[in-house]
Design a protein around this motif. Structure first.
Motif, short mmCIF file in Angstrom:
data_model
loop_
_atom_site.label_atom_id
_atom_site.label_comp_id
_atom_site.label_asym_id
_atom_site.label_seq_id
_atom_site.Cartn_x
_atom_site.Cartn_y
_atom_site.Cartn_z
N THR A 3 15.27 -76.60 28.46
CA THR A 3 15.52 -76.65 27.03
C THR A 3 16.79 -75.90 26.64
O THR A 3 17.08 -75.75 25.46
N PHE A 4 17.55 -75.41 27.65
CA PHE A 4 18.75 -74.64 27.33
C PHE A 4 19.75 -75.52 26.57
O PHE A 4 20.05 -76.64 27.00
N ALA A 5 20.24 -75.03 25.40
CA ALA A 5 21.05 -75.89 24.54
C ALA A 5 22.54 -75.87 24.90
O ALA A 5 22.99 -76.60 25.77
N ASN A 132 20.46 -65.46 32.71
CA ASN A 132 20.89 -66.74 33.31
C ASN A 132 21.99 -66.47 34.33
O ASN A 132 23.11 -66.14 33.95
N ILE A 133 21.65 -66.62 35.59
CA ILE A 133 22.58 -66.23 36.65
C ILE A 133 22.84 -67.41 37.59
O ILE A 133 21.93 -68.15 37.95
N ILE A 134 24.11 -67.52 38.00
CA ILE A 134 24.49 -68.48 39.04
C ILE A 134 25.24 -67.69 40.12
O ILE A 134 26.10 -66.86 39.81
N GLY A 135 24.93 -67.93 41.37
CA GLY A 135 25.64 -67.28 42.47
C GLY A 135 26.63 -68.23 43.12
O GLY A 135 26.41 -69.44 43.17
N ILE A 136 27.74 -67.66 43.59
CA ILE A 136 28.69 -68.44 44.41
C ILE A 136 28.89 -67.66 45.72
O ILE A 136 29.27 -66.49 45.68
N ALA A 296 26.44 -75.56 32.24
CA ALA A 296 26.34 -76.60 31.21
C ALA A 296 24.98 -77.31 31.28
O ALA A 296 24.41 -77.68 30.26
N ASP A 297 24.46 -77.47 32.51
CA ASP A 297 23.17 -78.16 32.70
C ASP A 297 21.97 -77.24 32.54
O ASP A 297 20.83 -77.71 32.61
N GLY A 298 22.22 -75.93 32.42
CA GLY A 298 21.10 -74.99 32.35
C GLY A 298 20.38 -74.81 33.67
O GLY A 298 19.20 -74.47 33.72
N ASN A 299 21.11 -75.03 34.76
CA ASN A 299 20.52 -74.90 36.11
C ASN A 299 20.72 -73.47 36.62
O ASN A 299 21.65 -73.19 37.37
N PHE A 300 19.84 -72.57 36.16
CA PHE A 300 20.05 -71.13 36.44
C PHE A 300 19.14 -70.63 37.55
O PHE A 300 18.23 -71.32 37.99
N GLY A 301 19.43 -69.38 37.98
CA GLY A 301 18.64 -68.79 39.07
C GLY A 301 18.96 -69.47 40.38
O GLY A 301 18.12 -69.54 41.29
N THR A 302 20.17 -70.01 40.47
CA THR A 302 20.54 -70.77 41.67
C THR A 302 21.85 -70.26 42.26
O THR A 302 22.65 -69.61 41.58
N MET A 303 22.06 -70.59 43.52
CA MET A 303 23.35 -70.34 44.16
C MET A 303 23.95 -71.70 44.49
O MET A 303 23.22 -72.59 44.99
#
Ligand code: F6P
Length: 347
Positions: A3-5, A132-136, A296-303
């Motif tokens: 539901t992330f806007a 909301n975190i993304i890893g690289i 942008a897609d709200g795909n968080f907690g991912t690397m």
């Protein structure tokens, strides 16, 4: 259904040891976020310290131009581990609380954490706190779990291979044994790849326990076979006495046993410096752009990760605290053995 806007304001940080390609990744995230998604981008200085202390700069598109080829990181880095909860004086340090406070106070919608295994562990813990975190994944060690390759590795392989190439000519001139120590405390990827690319005669990595008697016999055999010099590539993390470098230990032992002049080179931080290779620029750019897409897609907690040359994501909880080590059964090792390379473990 997520539901992330509309994320508007994002942070980026680089943590842990630096490597070539960090600026390409910052640029990949930042330009995509700004140009494609109209986001505002804050760069936090010196890894997680910047998030703890609220130390940041706004990164405009103009600041992201001209950094693709630069080594190091324009944001600086540190080995700050906010979840090491007890400070020097034995009191709790409250760093995670400060990060959460700053995240909300600055109105952040997401933070991109660029780093290695330690960074992914912290990223996962922050994600569990509801951020909301993304890893690289980056590191010259190529040991991040969940991806086929990290950026920084290709550049370091090139540097280390060039060094091994140069050792060949001087080893030949003097008919010496040359030991070169390559970075990698736990994972031998860099020693393995540069050792094979550079035509190393003996390659010692932490994942394959070695026996120095085997190494010595191999060198003696090379002399009997009229091969007048030998190149031994050792990862820094192979078993060795604490008061000596791995290279020094191996060199001293070989010289004492064989009587052949032996010299050592510890390549050190040169492996982490300078401009990234084209492959690393592309990988870091792909990772960076994909991380912005994930926001942008709200795909968080991912690397973000690469599997069979496709960019994808893996959950941070699967990555944190694990290392991707060299499998002793790796086909490349077997092929190298068949071609006469010794790994110091079998005659
Ligand atoms: O970047 C990874 C790495 O290069 C390891 O191979 C090495 O042992 C370590 O970092 C050393 O880095 P530092 O001295 O910055 O902790």
């Amino acid at each position: 259904m997520n539901t992330f806007a509309k994320p508007k304001r994002i942070g980026i940080l680089t943590a842990g040891g630096d490597c070539p390609g960090l600026n390409a990744a910052i640029r990949g995230v930042g330009k995509t976020a700004i140009v494609e998604f109209g986001m505002q981008v804050l760069g936090f200085n010196a890894g997680f310290s910047g998030l703890i202390n609220g130390d940041f700069i706004e990164l405009k598109a103009s600041q992201l131009s001209g950094i693709l080829t630069l080594g190091g990181t324009i944001l600086g880095t540190s080995r700050e581990k906010p979840y090491k909860l007890v400070a020097e004086d034995g009191k709790e340090n409250h760093k995670p609380e400060k990060i959460i406070e700053n995240y909300h106070h600055l109105g952040l919608d997401a933070v991109v954490c660029i780093g290695g295994n330690g960074t992914m562990k912290t990223a996962h813990l922050l994600s569990q706190e509801g951020l909301n975190i993304i890893g690289i994944p980056k590191t010259i060690d190529n040991d991040v779990w969940g991806t086929d390759v990290t950026f920084g590795f290709d550049s370091a392989v090139q540097i280390a291979t060039d060094a091994i190439d140069r050792l060949h000519t001087t080893a030949n001139s003097h008919q010496r044994v040359m030991i070169i120590e390559i970075m990698g405390h736990n994972a031998g990827w860099l020693a393995l790849y540069s050792g094979i690319a550079g035509g190393g005669d003996i390659i010692l990595i932490p994942e394959l326990p070695y026996n120095l008697d085997v190494v010595i016999r191999n060198i003696e055999k090379r002399y009997e076979d009229k091969k007048p010099y030998s190149i031994v590539v050792v990862a820094e993390g192979i078993e060795h006495p604490k008061n000596q470098s791995a290279a020094n230990y191996v060199a001293k032992t070989i010289e004492a046993a064989t009587g052949v002049e032996t010299r050592e080179t510890v390549l050190g931080y040169i492996q982490r410096g300078g401009s990234p290779t084209p492959m690393d620029r592309i990988l870091a750019t792909r990772y960076g752009a994909f991380a912005a897409q994930c926001i942008a897609d709200g795909n968080f907690g991912t690397m973000v990760a690469i599997h069979k040359n496709e960019v994808t994501t893996v959950p941070l909880e699967e990555v944190g605290g694990k290392l991707r080590l060299v499998e002793p059964s790796l086909g490349l090792i077997q092929k190298a053995r068949n071609m006469g390379v010794s790994f110091g473990d079998e005659e």
